[in-house]
Design a protein around this motif. Structure first.
Motif, PDB file in Angstrom:
ATOM      1  N   GLU A  28       0.815  -1.220   0.000  1.00  0.00           N
ATOM      2  CA  GLU A  28       0.000   0.000   0.000  1.00  0.00           C
ATOM      3  C   GLU A  28       0.847   1.267   0.000  1.00  0.00           C
ATOM      4  OE1 GLU A  28      -3.226   0.264  -0.690  1.00  0.00           O
ATOM      5  OE2 GLU A  28      -3.034  -1.903  -0.974  1.00  0.00           O
ATOM      6  N   TYR A  30       3.177   1.956  -1.835  1.00  0.00           N
ATOM      7  CA  TYR A  30       3.526   2.315  -3.209  1.00  0.00           C
ATOM      8  C   TYR A  30       2.324   2.368  -4.149  1.00  0.00           C
ATOM      9  CZ  TYR A  30       8.276   2.114  -1.684  1.00  0.00           C
ATOM     10  OH  TYR A  30       9.438   2.381  -1.017  1.00  0.00           O
ATOM     11  N   ARG A  31       1.120   2.200  -3.606  1.00  0.00           N
ATOM     12  CA  ARG A  31      -0.078   2.294  -4.441  1.00  0.00           C
ATOM     13  C   ARG A  31      -0.198   3.722  -4.978  1.00  0.00           C
ATOM     14  NH1 ARG A  31      -2.643  -1.680  -5.730  1.00  0.00           N
ATOM     15  NH2 ARG A  31      -2.595  -2.717  -3.715  1.00  0.00           N
ATOM     16  N   GLY A  32      -0.371   3.849  -6.284  1.00  0.00           N
ATOM     17  CA  GLY A  32      -0.448   5.157  -6.926  1.00  0.00           C
ATOM     18  C   GLY A  32       0.914   5.744  -7.265  1.00  0.00           C
ATOM     19  N   ILE A  33       1.975   5.086  -6.831  1.00  0.00           N
ATOM     20  CA  ILE A  33       3.341   5.544  -7.100  1.00  0.00           C
ATOM     21  C   ILE A  33       4.004   4.628  -8.128  1.00  0.00           C
ATOM     22  CG2 ILE A  33       5.625   5.872  -6.078  1.00  0.00           C
ATOM     23  CD1 ILE A  33       4.130   6.572  -3.444  1.00  0.00           C
ATOM     24  N   ASP A  36       0.286  -0.645 -10.732  1.00  0.00           N
ATOM     25  CA  ASP A  36      -0.506  -1.652 -10.023  1.00  0.00           C
ATOM     26  C   ASP A  36      -0.043  -3.058 -10.386  1.00  0.00           C
ATOM     27  OD1 ASP A  36      -2.035   0.221  -8.688  1.00  0.00           O
ATOM     28  OD2 ASP A  36      -3.691   0.138 -10.128  1.00  0.00           O
ATOM     29  N   LYS A  98       7.959   8.023 -11.359  1.00  0.00           N
ATOM     30  CA  LYS A  98       6.507   8.114 -11.237  1.00  0.00           C
ATOM     31  C   LYS A  98       5.867   8.692 -12.509  1.00  0.00           C
ATOM     32  CE  LYS A  98       2.816   9.709  -8.252  1.00  0.00           C
ATOM     33  NZ  LYS A  98       2.450  10.434  -7.060  1.00  0.00           N
ATOM     34  N   LYS A  99       6.525   9.668 -13.117  1.00  0.00           N
ATOM     35  CA  LYS A  99       6.000  10.300 -14.330  1.00  0.00           C
ATOM     36  C   LYS A  99       6.494   9.613 -15.602  1.00  0.00           C
ATOM     37  CE  LYS A  99       6.275  14.834 -12.173  1.00  0.00           C
ATOM     38  NZ  LYS A  99       7.003  16.098 -12.221  1.00  0.00           N
TER      39      LYS A  99
END
Length: 103
Positions: A28, A30-33, A36, A98-99
């Motif tokens: 969790e 790293y969720r969104g980082i 998935d 991330k980007k």
């Protein structure tokens, strides 16, 4: 359930020779980082070593200090946020921005 990419990876690298499964909080964090799909792989195969340590899927938290020190004298921290997702036996780190994705 393994997807096609993970099946191909395991055909090439074989079964893990070392393995530690992440806790729910590690996933969790790293969720969104991180993607998935990578988080799903962690849950399937864990943080794991292959080919007797030649390649490792790693916990990014173990390398945060390394990335910070390595990038501190560059402009890269202004461009993206990076996390180590894998390494090899010779110290090559595979980073995820991330980007920008994989580096």
């Amino acid at each position: 359930m393994l997807d096609e990419n993970l099946e191909e990876f395991l055909r090439e690298f074989g079964q893990p020779t070392s393995q530690r499964f992440p806790t729910a909080s590690e996933v969790e964090q790293y969720r969104g980082i991180l993607p998935d799909r990578l988080l799903e792989y962690w849950q399937e195969i864990g943080f794991s070593g292959y080919m007797d340590g030649l390649f490792w899927i790693v916990n990014p938290a173990d390398y945060d200090d390394v990335v910070e020190r390595f990038l501190e004298s560059t402009d890269f921290p202004e461009l993206d946020t990076y996390h180590v997702i894998a390494r090899n036996a010779w110290g090559k780190l595979h980073l995820w921005g991330k980007k920008q994705g994989i580096h």
